[in-house]
Design a protein around this motif. Structure first.
Motif, mmCIF file in Angstrom:
data_model
loop_
_atom_site.group_PDB
_atom_site.id
_atom_site.type_symbol
_atom_site.label_atom_id
_atom_site.label_comp_id
_atom_site.label_asym_id
_atom_site.label_seq_id
_atom_site.Cartn_x
_atom_site.Cartn_y
_atom_site.Cartn_z
ATOM 1 N N MET A 41 0.809 -1.208 0.000
ATOM 2 C CA MET A 41 0.000 0.000 0.000
ATOM 3 C C MET A 41 0.850 1.270 0.000
ATOM 4 O O MET A 41 0.462 2.276 -0.596
ATOM 5 C CB MET A 41 -0.919 -0.048 1.208
ATOM 6 N N GLU A 42 2.000 1.244 0.646
ATOM 7 C CA GLU A 42 2.859 2.424 0.681
ATOM 8 C C GLU A 42 3.378 2.770 -0.715
ATOM 9 O O GLU A 42 3.414 3.933 -1.101
ATOM 10 C CB GLU A 42 4.016 2.230 1.664
ATOM 11 N N LYS A 45 0.497 4.226 -2.624
ATOM 12 C CA LYS A 45 0.213 5.609 -2.214
ATOM 13 C C LYS A 45 1.190 6.578 -2.882
ATOM 14 O O LYS A 45 0.797 7.639 -3.365
ATOM 15 C CB LYS A 45 0.291 5.747 -0.698
ATOM 16 N N GLU A 46 2.461 6.205 -2.896
ATOM 17 C CA GLU A 46 3.475 7.047 -3.545
ATOM 18 C C GLU A 46 3.177 7.199 -5.022
ATOM 19 O O GLU A 46 3.294 8.289 -5.580
ATOM 20 C CB GLU A 46 4.868 6.443 -3.362
ATOM 21 N N VAL A 48 0.266 6.931 -6.601
ATOM 22 C CA VAL A 48 -0.932 7.748 -6.833
ATOM 23 C C VAL A 48 -0.617 9.228 -6.653
ATOM 24 O O VAL A 48 -1.108 10.068 -7.409
ATOM 25 C CB VAL A 48 -2.097 7.297 -5.919
ATOM 26 N N MET A 49 0.224 9.560 -5.688
ATOM 27 C CA MET A 49 0.584 10.963 -5.458
ATOM 28 C C MET A 49 1.383 11.537 -6.629
ATOM 29 O O MET A 49 1.309 12.735 -6.898
ATOM 30 C CB MET A 49 1.366 11.111 -4.158
ATOM 31 N N SER A 103 -8.332 5.179 1.142
ATOM 32 C CA SER A 103 -7.085 4.430 1.330
ATOM 33 C C SER A 103 -5.908 5.044 0.587
ATOM 34 O O SER A 103 -4.765 4.923 1.028
ATOM 35 C CB SER A 103 -7.262 2.989 0.852
ATOM 36 N N LEU A 104 -6.184 5.674 -0.542
ATOM 37 C CA LEU A 104 -5.126 6.249 -1.377
ATOM 38 C C LEU A 104 -5.297 7.765 -1.453
ATOM 39 O O LEU A 104 -6.424 8.259 -1.435
ATOM 40 C CB LEU A 104 -5.187 5.646 -2.784
ATOM 41 N N PRO A 105 -4.203 8.488 -1.601
ATOM 42 C CA PRO A 105 -4.281 9.958 -1.629
ATOM 43 C C PRO A 105 -4.726 10.489 -2.993
ATOM 44 O O PRO A 105 -3.942 11.024 -3.751
ATOM 45 C CB PRO A 105 -2.841 10.381 -1.310
ATOM 46 N N THR A 106 -6.003 10.330 -3.284
ATOM 47 C CA THR A 106 -6.508 10.766 -4.586
ATOM 48 C C THR A 106 -6.869 12.259 -4.550
ATOM 49 O O THR A 106 -7.311 12.773 -3.529
ATOM 50 C CB THR A 106 -7.749 9.946 -4.987
#
Length: 131
Positions: A41-42, A45-46, A48-49, A103-106
């Motif tokens: 997940m990390e 997340k990176e 998606v950012m 969950s993700l930084p959208t």
């Protein structure tokens, strides 16, 4: 009765197939990092950012097509003249989408479109119910 019970799983399966195919095209054009698909997940997340706009927009395209196809399929299978099965499919996909967006930084635009597109289950349902 059986058709109405099977309508929701049929709509969900049709929607999942659409999402999978379109997201695979997006991943081919905008490949995620190697660890993103392994449940890390990390790393996701990176990605998606830092992902390009079109990489995220492919997800919205996938949701859009899935919403329409899911609504169409559910209503065709139910064959009861109602939008109920399509609405259930849309609600399930909407809850999954919101969970993923938490969950993700959208970005904000993704939130707006990610929620709105699931209303298209009714467009698919309406087309399926036309005589």
């Amino acid at each position: 009765m059986l058709r109405r019970i099977l309508a929701v799983p049929a709509g969900l399966i049709a929607g999942i197939i659409c999402i999978t195919i379109i997201e695979k095209i997006g991943h081919y054009l905008y490949p995620p990092p190697a660890g993103a698909g392994s449940g890390d997940m990390e790393t996701m997340k990176e990605y998606v950012m830092q992902a390009p706009f079109m990489a995220l927009f492919f997800v919205i395209i996938a949701y859009t097509v899935a919403a329409f196809v899911s609504g169409f399929t559910a209503s065709k299978v139910a064959d009861n003249g109602k939008h109920t099965s399509a609405a259930v499919c849309g609600a399930i996909f909407l809850f999954i989408t919101i969970y993923m967006m938490f969950s993700l930084p959208t970005p904000v635009w993704f939130w707006i479109l990610g929620i709105l597109v699931w209303g298209l289950v009714f467009a698919g349902s309406k087309l399926a119910l036309k005589k």
